[in-house]
Motif scaffolding. Structure first.
Motif, short mmCIF file in Angstrom:
data_model
loop_
_atom_site.label_atom_id
_atom_site.label_comp_id
_atom_site.label_asym_id
_atom_site.label_seq_id
_atom_site.Cartn_x
_atom_site.Cartn_y
_atom_site.Cartn_z
N PHE A 27 0.80 -1.13 0.08
CA PHE A 27 -0.06 -0.07 -0.13
C PHE A 27 0.82 1.09 -0.03
CE2 PHE A 27 -2.81 -3.38 1.35
CZ PHE A 27 -3.99 -3.18 0.48
N THR A 156 -8.02 -3.02 1.68
CA THR A 156 -7.81 -3.72 0.67
C THR A 156 -7.59 -2.94 -0.78
OG1 THR A 156 -10.10 -4.28 -0.31
CG2 THR A 156 -9.15 -5.80 1.42
N ALA A 157 -7.29 -3.59 -1.64
CA ALA A 157 -6.93 -2.67 -2.84
C ALA A 157 -8.30 -1.92 -3.40
CB ALA A 157 -6.63 -3.74 -4.15
N THR A 158 -9.48 -2.44 -3.13
CA THR A 158 -10.71 -1.75 -3.28
C THR A 158 -10.67 -0.31 -2.55
OG1 THR A 158 -11.75 -3.96 -3.52
CG2 THR A 158 -13.28 -2.01 -3.29
N GLY A 161 -8.06 2.27 -3.75
CA GLY A 161 -8.34 2.68 -5.03
C GLY A 161 -8.90 4.08 -5.05
#
Length: 191
Positions: A27, A156-158, A161
């Protein structure tokens, strides 16, 4: 919350720090942890989860905030545990805006994730006392209200974003001013 390095009573204690957001591996702010690893100011200890259900939300610019509102969340929060030197802790405190009222570092209880290799605290689900960076108490409850009392269990990546790096954020307001504007604005499904 602190640990002495083995067989070296003269070395400074290391603080156990739970990271649930942008400092985690992969991250945006993990580069700081990598710098600390290189300088021997931090060591990765493994994947851990909170013992208590706590709220985790994203605020302005997609910044994640753990809220110190026990009993309000519906998730045990997943993250990473690090042992950090006093010098490393000062650098993380600076990133987290401790003196600016963005976050406050407070105790948290954790357990190693099941099946995680390297549980250095006795295994078998032993409770570990550490510290985490919580949203400052001056706006935590408002943040929870603003988010409709809905959080998530893992950054998370969600969620990442939506994150806006510091150098790409508006310069005309401080981050604390951005937080105040965020919590006072009407909530929407996109926030």
């Amino acid at each position: 919350m602190e640990m002495r390095e083995r067989n070296e009573e003269t070395k400074p204690t290391r603080s156990l720090i739970f990271s649930y957001g942008t400092l985690k591996r992969g991250f945006a702010n993990h580069v700081l942890m990598q710098d600390l690893f290189s300088a021997n100011d931090a060591v990765f200890l493994g994947a851990y989860s909170t013992v208590a259900d706590l709220p985790l939300v994203c605020g302005p610019h997609g910044v994640p905030f753990l809220l110190n509102l026990p009993g309000s969340g519906r998730h045990r929060i997943r993250g990473e545990l690090y042992a950090v030197s006093p010098r490393g802790l000062a650098r993380i405190d600076e990133l987290e805006g401790i003196t600016l009222g963005h976050y406050e570092r407070l105790p948290i209880q954790l357990r190693a994730e099941r099946g995680v290799k390297g549980d250095c605290f006795g295994g078998g689900g032993a409770v570990v006392e550490a510290e985490a960076y919580y949203a400052h108490r001056s706006f935590a409850e408002e943040m929870w209200q603003r988010k409709g009392k809905v959080g998530f269990g893992e950054y998370t990546a969600t969620e990442a974003g939506e994150y806006v790096r510091r150098n790409a954020r508006p310069k005309e307001r401080s981050f604390l001013e951005e937080i105040r504007l965020f919590v006072s604005s009407p909530s929407s499904s996109s926030s």
